[in-house]
Scaffold this active site. Structure first.
Site, PDB file in Angstrom:
ATOM      1  N   CYS A  13       0.869  -1.141   0.014  1.00  0.00           N
ATOM      2  CA  CYS A  13      -0.046   0.123  -0.091  1.00  0.00           C
ATOM      3  C   CYS A  13       0.881   1.189   0.066  1.00  0.00           C
ATOM      4  O   CYS A  13       2.006   1.217   0.610  1.00  0.00           O
ATOM      5  CB  CYS A  13      -0.856   0.121   1.278  1.00  0.00           C
ATOM      6  SG  CYS A  13      -2.297  -1.078   1.168  1.00  0.00           S
ATOM      7  N   PRO A  14       0.457   2.165  -0.547  1.00  0.00           N
ATOM      8  CA  PRO A  14      -0.665   2.486  -1.419  1.00  0.00           C
ATOM      9  C   PRO A  14      -1.028   1.834  -2.967  1.00  0.00           C
ATOM     10  O   PRO A  14      -1.942   2.374  -3.549  1.00  0.00           O
ATOM     11  CB  PRO A  14      -0.782   4.010  -1.367  1.00  0.00           C
ATOM     12  CG  PRO A  14       0.520   4.737  -1.567  1.00  0.00           C
ATOM     13  CD  PRO A  14       1.400   3.568  -0.842  1.00  0.00           C
TER      14      PRO A  14
END
Ligand code: SF4
Lengths: 79, 346
Positions: A13-14
């Site tokens: 992530c992201p």
């Protein structure tokens, strides 16, 4: 209405959120997207991103070290 | 057709950008957030990798901010474009490898491009005059506006009253009287404003919004460039700098030793492209080799890897080394901790 799968394993992530966002830009309202990830953070980040951008999480499940979410494109443009 | 004005807010996930966006929303402007992913952002990664961090609830603060404000957030992958900012910062680096001023110019310029493409009216940031030594000084604020090309379309709601009037104020899209005059390093006015809006549990990053402000990370980055003989990097390179112990016994190679199970699992994903070592006679972390290790280097590398295994006190430890698909097993005596020169630790 189409159903599309996206393999996001290995991304942290992201990046999975970014890939979902960019994919959804190319889809139509009602289309479904299944994403498979390995970063457990997606179980939090992708639903949050969907909520703020008007898409739905139809289902989510995890097995071993994989996290799978089924998303449906909402009415907004979502980009 | 609504004639509501539209602004895009640069959202880092910290309190200042949260407040800046809120202040403008309160003035009836439609605000959407934009967040740039450079590859060095603090958000997420280490939490995802390290098992010990799993206990803490993990969230992406930029997404959290957007949800608090009930606004859309656009996360933009700028990994490739950001390279030129990091490699050749016109205004130099801060205390570590952070090119904050060039970084801000770059991000505001990207936001400017975004508002043109998406028919928005202006840009907001959470900058405060005097807050940061490099990018948020009274003399550098105009540099960001000018060099980004945003000029008077860039509004900093938290310190607008200390700065010249911008177009949104001049045109009456926002009321300057309801903006703020915060300055300096104190966080008190921001905290009071957060209280007023009822925000709790907001993020308070200490150094900055990315790993480039971190000393030990910057040292590893400089080491990578030095021994590679070039400042090229890929996303995988900068991810690996966040993981494990980095030990450089020679100019031609470096060991990345996982510190715990979560890191070992993360490094598993890199086994295909790297030479790797694993203790087989005892429990031990996965170790990747960055660079070009030779046959002659293997015994030393194996002794180092053995040192970090559960066999560290044993007389003999078996270490498997896989290089280009070829497996070599070495039986070695683990290197005692005091024999590892401190300068080998990057
Ligand atoms: S801390 Fe990092 S992301 Fe933030 S302005 Fe500086 S270089 Fe850019």
């Amino acid at each position: 209405m189409s159903k599309i799968a996206l393999d996001l394993r290995g991304l942290l992530c992201p990046l999975p959120v970014i890939r979902v966002q960019d994919k959804i830009k190319t889809l139509q309202q009602g289309d479904e997207l299944e994403v498979t990830c390995t970063d457990p953070g997606v179980m939090h980040d992708i639903p949050t991103w969907c909520r703020i951008n008007g898409h739905s999480v139809l289902a989510s499940r995890s097995s071993d070290y994989e996290f799978i979410l089924n998303l449906q494109v909402g009415g907004s443009d979502g980009d | 057709m609504s004639n509501k004005r539209k602004a895009v807010a640069l959202i880092s996930g910290g309190l200042d950008s949260l407040l800046a966006a809120k202040v403008i929303q309160e003035q009836g402007v439609h605000v959407e957030g934009i967040n740039f992913f450079t590859g060095f952002c603090v958000e997420g990664h280490t939490h995802a990798i390290r098992k010990k961090d799993k206990a803490k609830p993990k969230r992406n603060n930029a997404l959290w901010v957007a949800e608090q404000l009930n606004m859309k957030l656009h996360i933009v992958d700028v990994i490739e474009e950001y390279k030129s900012v990091l490699l050749n910062p016109k205004h130099g680096y801060g205390a570590n490898m952070n090119p904050c001023l060039d970084c801000k110019v770059f991000m505001v310029a990207k936001a400017k491009q975004w508002i043109e493409e998406n028919d928005f009216d202006f840009i907001i940031t959470g900058e405060v005059v005097g807050q940061r030594p490099m990018s948020q000084r009274k003399d550098t604020m105009p540099v960001i506006s000018r060099e980004s090309g945003a000029d008077d379309l860039l509004l900093r709601p938290l310190c607008a009253k200390n700065l010249p009037e911008t177009l949104p104020e001049h045109e009456g899209w926002v009321n300057r009287d309801e903006l703020f005059d915060f300055s300096g390093r104190t966080r008190k006015p921001q905290m009071a404003l957060a209280d007023q809006y009822g925000f709790e549990d907001y993020a308070t990053p200490a150094g900055g919004c990315c790993f480039l402000t971190d000393k030990s990370y910057s040292v590893k980055l400089v080491d990578l460039w030095k021994y590679r003989g070039s400042k090229e990097y890929e996303l995988d390179d900068i991810m690996l700098l966040k993981v494990g112990r980095h030990i450089r016994p020679g100019g031609n190679y470096k060991l990345i030793v996982a510190r715990e199970e979560g890191e070992s699992r993360f490094l598993q994903g890199y086994k295909k492209g790297f030479t790797w070592l694993q203790v087989t006679s005892h429990g031990g972390p996965l170790t990747l080799v960055e660079g070009e290790i030779t046959e002659a280097d293997l015994p030393l590398a194996a002794r180092l890897v053995a040192r970090f295994s559960q066999g560290r006190d044993a007389d003999k430890v078996s270490v498997e080394c896989v290089r280009d698909g070829e497996v070599t097993t070495l039986d070695v005596k683990p290197m005692p901790a005091h024999e590892i020169p401190a300068e080998w630790y990057v």
